[in-house]
Design a protein around this motif. Structure first.
Motif, mmCIF file in Angstrom:
data_model
loop_
_atom_site.group_PDB
_atom_site.id
_atom_site.type_symbol
_atom_site.label_atom_id
_atom_site.label_comp_id
_atom_site.label_asym_id
_atom_site.label_seq_id
_atom_site.Cartn_x
_atom_site.Cartn_y
_atom_site.Cartn_z
ATOM 1 N N CYS A 50 0.816 -1.203 0.000
ATOM 2 C CA CYS A 50 0.000 0.000 0.000
ATOM 3 C C CYS A 50 0.852 1.257 0.000
ATOM 4 O O CYS A 50 0.424 2.296 -0.462
ATOM 5 N N LYS A 116 -14.863 4.308 -3.040
ATOM 6 C CA LYS A 116 -15.592 3.535 -2.041
ATOM 7 C C LYS A 116 -15.719 2.091 -2.503
ATOM 8 O O LYS A 116 -15.763 1.816 -3.706
ATOM 9 N N ALA A 117 -15.778 1.204 -1.539
ATOM 10 C CA ALA A 117 -16.110 -0.182 -1.847
ATOM 11 C C ALA A 117 -17.597 -0.359 -1.572
ATOM 12 O O ALA A 117 -18.148 0.303 -0.699
ATOM 13 N N VAL A 122 -15.089 -3.421 -5.691
ATOM 14 C CA VAL A 122 -14.428 -2.123 -5.855
ATOM 15 C C VAL A 122 -14.283 -1.837 -7.346
ATOM 16 O O VAL A 122 -14.416 -2.731 -8.191
ATOM 17 N N PHE A 136 -13.228 -8.501 4.685
ATOM 18 C CA PHE A 136 -13.412 -7.157 4.149
ATOM 19 C C PHE A 136 -14.868 -6.738 4.373
ATOM 20 O O PHE A 136 -15.779 -7.525 4.136
ATOM 21 N N VAL A 141 -17.752 1.388 2.258
ATOM 22 C CA VAL A 141 -16.667 1.971 3.043
ATOM 23 C C VAL A 141 -15.715 2.719 2.122
ATOM 24 O O VAL A 141 -15.612 2.429 0.933
ATOM 25 N N ILE A 143 -12.196 3.572 0.695
ATOM 26 C CA ILE A 143 -10.962 2.809 0.548
ATOM 27 C C ILE A 143 -9.809 3.752 0.220
ATOM 28 O O ILE A 143 -10.018 4.887 -0.192
ATOM 29 N N VAL A 155 -6.468 -3.859 -3.006
ATOM 30 C CA VAL A 155 -7.064 -2.615 -2.554
ATOM 31 C C VAL A 155 -6.581 -2.346 -1.134
ATOM 32 O O VAL A 155 -6.372 -3.269 -0.350
ATOM 33 N N CYS A 156 -6.327 -1.053 -0.841
ATOM 34 C CA CYS A 156 -5.854 -0.686 0.492
ATOM 35 C C CYS A 156 -7.035 -0.213 1.314
ATOM 36 O O CYS A 156 -7.786 0.672 0.905
ATOM 37 N N TYR A 157 -7.216 -0.820 2.504
ATOM 38 C CA TYR A 157 -8.289 -0.413 3.384
ATOM 39 C C TYR A 157 -7.777 -0.477 4.815
ATOM 40 O O TYR A 157 -7.325 -1.533 5.266
ATOM 41 N N GLU A 158 -7.790 0.665 5.482
ATOM 42 C CA GLU A 158 -7.295 0.776 6.853
ATOM 43 C C GLU A 158 -5.893 0.193 6.990
ATOM 44 O O GLU A 158 -5.605 -0.583 7.901
ATOM 45 N N TYR A 162 -5.796 -5.800 0.647
ATOM 46 C CA TYR A 162 -6.645 -6.951 0.390
ATOM 47 C C TYR A 162 -6.494 -7.325 -1.085
ATOM 48 O O TYR A 162 -6.709 -6.481 -1.952
#
Lengths: 419, 67
Positions: A50, A116-117, A122, A136, A141, A143, A155-158, A162
């Motif tokens: 990420c 957003k996802a 996505v 996930f 949410v 992203i 995909v980068c989330y928090e 993922y």
């Protein structure tokens, strides 16, 4: 600013504006960069994958631009602007989801990366992809961007990367995607182009048919006199010589093939309007080739099957070992080459045009060097115009070749031999 | 390394198709010069033959792309 610096910048502006349709990523370059930077400064424990997310579009990559263009995204772009299309997605372990691509909240101008996802899906560069990881979140949410490593996207989330399942595509993943954990039945860019062209052709031909009824025996008028020579050309040069006296039965099929392929080829040539690449899509050409395959083999006479399965006048041993296997293979190779020929010609044309346009950004070092970009414009614009002129020719030739080969295959299948 | 071999394979396929289509074009021009009245038939058959040669080259190109 004197004139000598003004002129290249004006040229640059014009070109960037004109090229906007083909390379939506470029005009959005800086904006995109900022979003990624914000995202990566927000979470400091961003993984290695990420951490690189912000840098994946720093260098101009002509191959990526070309493949982005010939892809089949879930947004329709007119000029530099993106419009959402309906998504119809089915995953065996998740069920059917129908929603607008607007749920991904992608930028109106730019790549088409969703911010957003939604329900585990996505939008990466205009294409819907699925997050396979069940942890996930399934609701909507925000992203933090995408990371690409070779063919693998995540995909980068928090702060966590993922992995994304590849795009669902019918061509077996030859050009990205493949058979994946979900099925994409969306009205994608190519489907919208297909429907538009279908409506346009129906409007034209129904109008012509009506005027033939109304003006029977009189000279053709308006659009009628434009289409009649093309129609008669296919009838006299393709249908009649190859199909003998049964030509009238197969005429509608041949005409549909010719005008549909021609119109789609030409529609793909229109700049700024979606840049549709329908005839350069392997799934579409496969559908056309399957039609030809079934029409040929369902109409094959006993004479045809005899020549395929047990060629007369050849020693039995040679027949069994060589001729029959090769002929049976030939049954499938014929539609296979039809599929590949149309796909490869149209796709290659699009890629070459995109590569020539990409020269501007390569020479200009992605916007750093104005002089280089101006030189690139001088080189690229004539080459692009030349290539697009050739593509107009190719559009006609490939429609004609597909039709004439189909006619010759049907002709060989329905021929009655008189020994 | 794999990428460069792919490129070599594609190039070889294109050389073959180029020779083939070049021969077809040359012979078609000769034929048209001999019999200008048959230009329509010759042109249609020329395109048909060129398409068949191209088909063989395309199979080679796609296979070299996949492998």
């Amino acid at each position: 600013m004197n004139l000598s610096t003004k002129f290249p910048s004006l040229l640059m502006f014009l070109t960037v504006f004109l090229v906007g349709a083909a390379t939506p990523g470029f005009t959005q370059h800086e904006n995109q960069e900022n979003t990624h930077e914000e995202a990566s400064t927000a979470d400091h424990e961003v993984g290695d994958l990420c951490g690189h997310a912000g840098h994946h579009d720093e260098e101009f990559d002509p191959a990526a631009t070309a493949f982005h263009h010939i892809a089949n995204p879930n947004v329709f772009s007119i000029g530099p602007f993106n419009f959402p299309l309906p998504c119809i997605l089915y995953a065996p372990d998740h069920g059917l989801e129908i929603f607008s691509a607007g749920r991904f909240e992608f930028d109106f101008r730019g790549h088409g990366d969703g911010h957003k996802a939604y329900k585990g899906y996505v939008l990466d560069a205009g294409s819907v992809k699925r997050v396979v990881d069940p942890s996930f979140p399934q609701e909507s949410v925000i992203i933090g961007g995408f990371a690409h490593e070779g063919d693998d996207a995540s995909v980068c989330y928090e702060g966590k990367a993922y992995p994304l399942d590849s795009r669902s595509a019918m061509d077996g993943g030859l050009f990205g995607g493949g058979i994946s954990s979900f099925y994409d039945f969306s009205l994608s860019k190519n489907v919208v182009a297909l429907i538009l062209v279908f409506a346009f052709l129906a409007w034209i031909f129904i109008g012509i048919a009506r005027s033939y009824k109304e003006r029977e025996g009189k000279a053709p008028k308006g659009i009628q006199s434009f289409m009649e020579p093309m129609f008669l050309f296919i009838q006299d040069e393709v249908a009649k010589p190859f199909l003998g006296d049964k030509w009238a039965k197969y005429q509608p099929f041949l005409m549909s093939l010719f005008f549909f392929i021609l119109a789609l080829n030409l529609f793909g040539q229109i700049p700024f309007f979606g840049g549709a690449n329908v005839t350069g899509n392997l799934a579409f050409t496969m559908a056309l080739a399957l039609f030809t395959f079934f029409v040929v083999n369902f109409n094959g006479k006993s004479e045809y099957w005899k020549h395929v399965l047990w060629m007369p006048g050849v020693p039995a041993a040679i027949k069994a070992v060589i001729i029959t296997p090769v002929e049976i293979l030939g049954l499938f190779i014929k539609p296979f080459t039809l599929m590949l020929r149309l796909f490869a010609n149209i796709t290659a044309g699009h890629i070459v045009v995109l590569s020539f346009i990409g020269l501007i950004f390569i020479f200009g070092k992605s916007g750093e060097s104005l002089g280089g970009a101006s030189l690139g414009v001088v080189v690229s614009v004539p080459l692009t115009i030349f290539m697009m002129a050739i593509e107009l020719l190719v559009a006609f030739i490939q429609a004609f070749v597909f039709t004439i080969l189909t006619a010759s295959y049907i002709g060989a299948a329905i021929e009655e031999h008189h020994h | 390394m794999v990428g460069s071999l792919t490129a070599i394979g594609m190039g070889l396929a294109v050389i073959g198709a180029g020779i083939g289509i070049g021969n077809i074009g040359a012979k078609a021009m000769e034929a048209i010069a001999r019999q200008p009245e048959a230009v329509g038939d010759i042109r249609a058959n020329m395109i048909l033959m060129a398409a068949l040669v191209e088909g063989a080259a395309l199979i080679a190109i796609i296979i070299s792309y996949i492998l």
